[in-house]
Design an enzyme around this catalytic site. Structure first.
Site, PDB file in Angstrom:
ATOM      1  N   GLU A  36      25.477 -13.754  35.309  1.00 31.13           N
ATOM      2  CA  GLU A  36      25.839 -14.734  36.340  1.00 31.13           C
ATOM      3  C   GLU A  36      26.292 -16.064  35.753  1.00 31.13           C
ATOM      4  OE1 GLU A  36      26.503 -14.286  39.350  1.00 31.13           O
ATOM      5  OE2 GLU A  36      25.753 -12.240  39.501  1.00 31.13           O
ATOM      6  N   TYR A 117      23.954 -20.923  44.099  1.00 27.25           N
ATOM      7  CA  TYR A 117      24.561 -19.597  44.065  1.00 27.25           C
ATOM      8  C   TYR A 117      23.833 -18.677  43.071  1.00 27.25           C
ATOM      9  CZ  TYR A 117      27.094 -15.724  42.361  1.00 27.25           C
ATOM     10  OH  TYR A 117      27.355 -14.458  41.926  1.00 27.25           O
ATOM     11  N   ASP A 135      29.432 -17.755  47.122  1.00 23.38           N
ATOM     12  CA  ASP A 135      30.356 -18.121  46.041  1.00 23.38           C
ATOM     13  C   ASP A 135      31.756 -18.228  46.642  1.00 23.38           C
ATOM     14  OD1 ASP A 135      31.167 -15.516  46.466  1.00 23.38           O
ATOM     15  OD2 ASP A 135      31.386 -15.062  44.334  1.00 23.38           O
TER      16      ASP A 135
END
Length: 349
Positions: A36, A117, A135
């Site tokens: 991520e 996020y 996102d």
DNA sequence: TTCCCGTACT
DNA sequence: AGTACGGGAA
């Protein structure tokens, strides 16, 4: 618009169209976190090879935490937003200091480089915590389907989209749902010329039905670009050269480069050379200009850089370290993390 | 050339 | 609330 229908359609679409990615279908929070961070502001195609490199070199959070910043930056080289790499190391140390990997949205948020996020992504993917990810893909999908024209780069917009995302979140399977809506945005409901003809929900999509596809999502801000001129001096003497490390703050933070004159306005090349000469504290007999490259134009989102490389052969050099210079053998240059701009030049040496 | 994308800092 | 931070693809 029936939220359940939308949720069902996107979930079905995902089962058929999802890509097989190495961070999918795993629950190791370390690898999910790593993926991520790499994918922040970065498309899958660009980040994939970096993820594979990182997992191979640093298979767990302990190995990452004990790494040196320059090694991490070297592995990160070319990916951009270099503070992510430095925050990655800082967060790895935060995690190691604790007994176990942060296991909730709230705890994850405390990690350096982890915002709303990313915390939601890790919490849902690794722990099935029912928190919605928002996102760029989610903004686009929700704005178009539901016809939300609130600016996504305003605080009211962020709040509004988060609420809608949470209202449509499948709380029975937050992990799959979050990945589904993002994948849908990345592959089907793409920014330009989305594939509406094959879209399973176009009959219910506000943007499609009202010819608002190009207008949604709406963004108000455009970052203005600042012009900057960089005159790098590439010195050679006895198969050595000088480099220095950029400060953590600012463009290319923590990366290495040749010493440079960095200014807001163009200056004549002989003025630049005169400046270099005084900085190196060398006299006319101690150097010769080997090559002055045609200025290269390098564009960042917020900057237009005109860059000249000036190659100097030194016959004499008195090393003084008022400039934090690092003298290295030329053949070691490739071991240091550098920007794309530096890399382009170095590869031709 | 324009657009895309999360977080930290101020 | 506004802005700095990169690189690649459209």
């Amino acid at each position: 618009m029936d939220r359940y229908n939308v949720q069902q359609a996107i979930s079905d679409w995902y089962q058929i169209n999802k890509r097989d990615l190495p961070w999918r279908g795993i629950s190791d929070p370390y690898k999910i976190w790593l993926s991520e961070i790499i994918l922040q502001q970065t498309r899958v195609n660009q980040g994939l090879s970096y993820y594979l490199k990182f997992v191979a070199v640093y298979p767990n959070v302990d190995s990452l935490a004990s790494a040196k910043e320059d090694d991490i930056l070297k592995l990160w080289q070319g990916l951009g937003y270099y503070s992510r790499a430095r925050n990655l190391l800082a967060a790895a140390n935060q995690i190691v200091k604790q007994k176990e990997f942060p296991a909730s949205y709230k705890e994850l948020l405390k990690l350096k480089g982890v915002g709303e996020y990313t915390a939601a992504a890790i919490a849902s993917f690794a722990y099935e915590e029912p928190v919605a990810v928002v996102d760029g893909n989610v903004y686009r999908v929700l704005a178009r389907i539901f016809g939300i024209s609130t600016a996504i780069d305003s605080s009211t917009g962020k709040k509004e989209f988060l609420e809608i995302a949470n209202s449509i979140l499948n709380k029975q399977d937050p992990s799959t749902w979050n990945q589904a809506i993002m994948e849908f945005g990345a592959l089907q409901c793409i920014p330009k010329s989305p594939n509406c003809s094959t879209c399973p929900i176009h009959t219910e999509c506000f943007a499609f039905n009202n010819d608002r596809i190009d207008a949604l999502p709406y963004k108000k801000g455009k970052t203005k670009q600042q012009v900057r001129h960089i005159y790098y001096y590439f010195t050679r003497f006895n198969e050595q050269t000088i480099i220095k490390k950029r400060p953590a703050k600012g463009v290319w933070g923590g990366l290495f480069e040749f010493p440079a004159l960095e200014v807001n306005h163009e200056i004549p090349i002989d003025k630049a050379i005169a400046h270099i000469k005084s900085e190196l504290e060398i006299s006319e007999d101690d150097f010769k200009v080997v090559l002055v490259q045609e200025p290269m134009k390098h564009i960042l989102s917020h900057r237009i850089i005109y860059c000249s490389f000036i190659e100097l052969e030194l016959t004499q050099f008195n090393y003084k370290n008022g400039h934090n210079w690092i003298v290295i053998p030329l053949n070691q240059l490739h071991n240091y993390p550098v920007s794309r701009l530096m890399e382009k030049y170095i590869s031709n040496i």
